[in-house]
Scaffold this motif. Structure first.
Motif, PDB file in Angstrom:
ATOM      1  N   UNK A   1     -36.505  35.148  39.202  1.00  0.00           N
ATOM      2  CA  UNK A   1     -35.997  36.071  39.924  1.00  0.00           C
ATOM      3  C   UNK A   1     -34.755  36.950  38.936  1.00  0.00           C
ATOM      4  N   UNK A   2     -35.023  38.065  39.005  1.00  0.00           N
ATOM      5  CA  UNK A   2     -33.959  38.970  37.945  1.00  0.00           C
ATOM      6  C   UNK A   2     -34.226  39.015  36.597  1.00  0.00           C
ATOM      7  N   UNK A   3     -35.445  38.238  36.267  1.00  0.00           N
ATOM      8  CA  UNK A   3     -35.841  38.649  34.936  1.00  0.00           C
ATOM      9  C   UNK A   3     -36.237  39.877  34.417  1.00  0.00           C
ATOM     10  N   UNK A   4     -36.026  40.149  33.077  1.00  0.00           N
ATOM     11  CA  UNK A   4     -36.602  41.766  32.780  1.00  0.00           C
ATOM     12  C   UNK A   4     -37.196  41.416  31.227  1.00  0.00           C
ATOM     13  N   UNK A   5     -38.463  41.981  31.216  1.00  0.00           N
ATOM     14  CA  UNK A   5     -39.245  41.534  29.928  1.00  0.00           C
ATOM     15  C   UNK A   5     -39.766  42.908  29.409  1.00  0.00           C
ATOM     16  N   UNK A   6     -39.655  43.187  28.309  1.00  0.00           N
ATOM     17  CA  UNK A   6     -39.957  44.272  27.528  1.00  0.00           C
ATOM     18  C   UNK A   6     -40.783  43.969  26.358  1.00  0.00           C
ATOM     19  N   UNK A   7     -41.973  44.641  26.316  1.00  0.00           N
ATOM     20  CA  UNK A   7     -42.924  44.674  25.217  1.00  0.00           C
ATOM     21  C   UNK A   7     -43.120  46.133  24.652  1.00  0.00           C
ATOM     22  N   UNK A   8     -43.181  46.275  23.233  1.00  0.00           N
ATOM     23  CA  UNK A   8     -43.532  47.570  22.782  1.00  0.00           C
ATOM     24  C   UNK A   8     -45.060  47.565  22.616  1.00  0.00           C
ATOM     25  N   UNK A   9     -45.532  48.777  23.043  1.00  0.00           N
ATOM     26  CA  UNK A   9     -46.842  48.714  23.013  1.00  0.00           C
ATOM     27  C   UNK A   9     -47.422  50.162  22.113  1.00  0.00           C
ATOM     28  N   UNK A  10     -48.279  49.553  21.261  1.00  0.00           N
ATOM     29  CA  UNK A  10     -48.714  50.694  19.993  1.00  0.00           C
ATOM     30  C   UNK A  10     -50.270  50.847  20.364  1.00  0.00           C
ATOM     31  N   UNK A  11     -50.605  51.927  20.805  1.00  0.00           N
ATOM     32  CA  UNK A  11     -52.175  52.163  21.075  1.00  0.00           C
ATOM     33  C   UNK A  11     -52.580  53.333  20.169  1.00  0.00           C
ATOM     34  N   UNK A  12     -53.685  53.124  19.511  1.00  0.00           N
ATOM     35  CA  UNK A  12     -54.196  54.419  18.634  1.00  0.00           C
ATOM     36  C   UNK A  12     -55.738  54.387  19.007  1.00  0.00           C
ATOM     37  N   UNK A  13     -56.395  55.484  18.901  1.00  0.00           N
ATOM     38  CA  UNK A  13     -57.759  55.689  18.897  1.00  0.00           C
ATOM     39  C   UNK A  13     -58.185  56.781  18.292  1.00  0.00           C
ATOM     40  N   UNK A  14     -59.207  56.743  17.955  1.00  0.00           N
ATOM     41  CA  UNK A  14     -60.329  57.660  17.222  1.00  0.00           C
ATOM     42  C   UNK A  14     -61.714  57.965  17.770  1.00  0.00           C
ATOM     43  N   UNK A  15     -62.117  58.961  18.253  1.00  0.00           N
ATOM     44  CA  UNK A  15     -63.467  58.853  18.761  1.00  0.00           C
ATOM     45  C   UNK A  15     -64.225  60.205  17.867  1.00  0.00           C
ATOM     46  N   UNK A  16     -65.215  60.004  17.473  1.00  0.00           N
ATOM     47  CA  UNK A  16     -66.351  61.032  16.964  1.00  0.00           C
ATOM     48  C   UNK A  16     -67.327  61.109  17.585  1.00  0.00           C
TER      49      UNK A  16
ATOM     50  N   UNK B   1     -41.639  32.806  44.369  1.00  0.00           N
ATOM     51  CA  UNK B   1     -41.608  32.031  45.535  1.00  0.00           C
ATOM     52  C   UNK B   1     -41.631  30.427  45.492  1.00  0.00           C
ATOM     53  N   UNK B   2     -41.305  29.589  46.233  1.00  0.00           N
ATOM     54  CA  UNK B   2     -41.227  28.143  46.038  1.00  0.00           C
ATOM     55  C   UNK B   2     -42.681  27.598  45.399  1.00  0.00           C
ATOM     56  N   UNK B   3     -43.809  28.456  45.684  1.00  0.00           N
ATOM     57  CA  UNK B   3     -45.040  27.924  45.151  1.00  0.00           C
ATOM     58  C   UNK B   3     -45.416  28.410  43.879  1.00  0.00           C
ATOM     59  N   UNK B   4     -44.385  29.239  43.374  1.00  0.00           N
ATOM     60  CA  UNK B   4     -44.596  29.969  42.167  1.00  0.00           C
ATOM     61  C   UNK B   4     -45.103  31.326  42.116  1.00  0.00           C
TER      62      UNK B   4
ATOM     63  N   UNK C   1     -45.857  47.578  42.375  1.00  0.00           N
ATOM     64  CA  UNK C   1     -45.258  46.218  42.426  1.00  0.00           C
ATOM     65  C   UNK C   1     -46.481  45.179  42.494  1.00  0.00           C
ATOM     66  N   UNK C   2     -46.661  44.257  41.546  1.00  0.00           N
ATOM     67  CA  UNK C   2     -47.628  43.291  41.427  1.00  0.00           C
ATOM     68  C   UNK C   2     -47.095  41.844  41.822  1.00  0.00           C
ATOM     69  N   UNK C   3     -47.879  41.249  42.691  1.00  0.00           N
ATOM     70  CA  UNK C   3     -47.571  39.720  43.173  1.00  0.00           C
ATOM     71  C   UNK C   3     -48.805  39.145  42.498  1.00  0.00           C
ATOM     72  N   UNK C   4     -48.674  37.950  41.955  1.00  0.00           N
ATOM     73  CA  UNK C   4     -49.600  37.245  41.218  1.00  0.00           C
ATOM     74  C   UNK C   4     -49.102  35.687  41.085  1.00  0.00           C
ATOM     75  N   UNK C   5     -50.141  34.846  41.003  1.00  0.00           N
ATOM     76  CA  UNK C   5     -49.866  33.423  41.153  1.00  0.00           C
ATOM     77  C   UNK C   5     -49.456  33.038  39.824  1.00  0.00           C
ATOM     78  N   UNK C   6     -49.035  31.827  39.325  1.00  0.00           N
ATOM     79  CA  UNK C   6     -48.816  31.543  38.173  1.00  0.00           C
ATOM     80  C   UNK C   6     -49.709  31.529  36.894  1.00  0.00           C
TER      81      UNK C   6
END
Length: 284
Positions: free
Chosen positions: A34-49, A75-78, A128-133
């Protein structure tokens, strides 16, 4: 006596074999606080002909963004709950017979026409996402509606249910709704197949590929083309998070909009974790 001794040796050796087998397996789980903050740099490129009725056109897009997960509860169960947002984005579109259009959220300028929705989605919680481990989504609360958002977008990488060995695979089933005919719809069964390729220095390399299971037509293939990603994901086993991923599409579809039509789609997504988690004093 010799036979009894051999049986005793076998009985003692069997548990060691089992332990050795278990020792060769790896448990992949998300590990946040709880309290963690994670950052990812995302580079997306596309070309369609696209080629239709003797005319060929090419469109290109490039997006560089900063994706953020803010963990608000574990939560306690992860189970993990986090806010998903984009802190900044730079988008560039180049369409046929038009000058390139650019939107940079850090410039302070008004977004060009067509980028208004993207501008409004920057710096605010998208969901807001809630997910299992293992990354199984248990709940999703949309905080900011995006008209162009893909409802089938992969928010989390689904991890295997238990320890796995190198070479083992697991599947992430998904149903995709496509358009058919004049206003009709059809559900296409698909899956994301993941395979543990290697483990080195606590980092798992996972091969990932999107696969279509249902029979399709060129019309459906044209709609599914951008989903047909294939590539590698690097996962930090000890810290329980994705370090990086690179997913590509190189897809040709003939007859997607008539007998003489064709499409060639090239896309690449590269994502990299910028730094370790940053703890905050309280929930946002």
């Amino acid at each position: 006596m010799t036979r009894q001794l051999a049986s005793l040796v076998l009985a003692l050796a069997l548990p060691l074999c089992v332990l050795a087998e278990e020792g060769g397996k790896h448990l992949l789980q998300y590990k946040f606080k709880t309290g963690d903050t994670l950052r990812w740099e995302v580079d997306q490129r596309s070309s369609v002909t696209n080629s239709m009725e003797g005319t060929t056109q090419e469109a290109q897009t490039k997006t560089v963004s900063l994706k953020v997960w803010k963990v608000i509860d574990v939560t306690p169960d992860g189970e993990i709950e986090f806010l998903n947002l984009v802190e900044r984005v730079r988008m560039e579109n180049k369409l046929p017979d038009r000058a390139a259009m650019v939107f940079d959220s850090t410039s302070g300028e008004e977004p060009p026409p067509g980028f208004e929705d993207a501008a409004r989605a920057v710096g605010v919680p998208l969901s807001s996402i809630r997910m299992s481990p293992r990354g199984e989504v248990k709940g999703r609360d949309i905080k900011h509606h995006q008209p162009a958002a893909d409802p089938h977008e992969q928010v989390t990488l689904l991890l295997p249910e238990g320890p796995i060995a190198i070479g083992d695979s697991w599947n992430q089933p998904i149903d995709v709704l496509v358009k058919v005919g004049d206003g009709g719809q059809k559900t296409i069964a698909a899956r994301r197949k993941h395979t543990l390729k290697s483990v080195s220095a606590g980092v798992a390399t996972i091969q990932s590929e999107f696969q279509v299971i249902s029979p399709t037509t060129p019309e459906i293939d044209g709609q599914m083309a951008h989903r047909m990603v294939k590539g590698e994901i690097r996962f930090d086993i000890d810290n329980g998070r994705i370090l990086s991923q690179r997913l590509d599409v190189d897809r040709r579809v003939l007859g997607f909009a008539g007998a003489t039509s064709s499409m060639h789609l090239l896309t690449r997504l590269e994502e990299k974790l910028l730094d370790g988690p940053t703890s905050v004093a309280s929930k946002p």
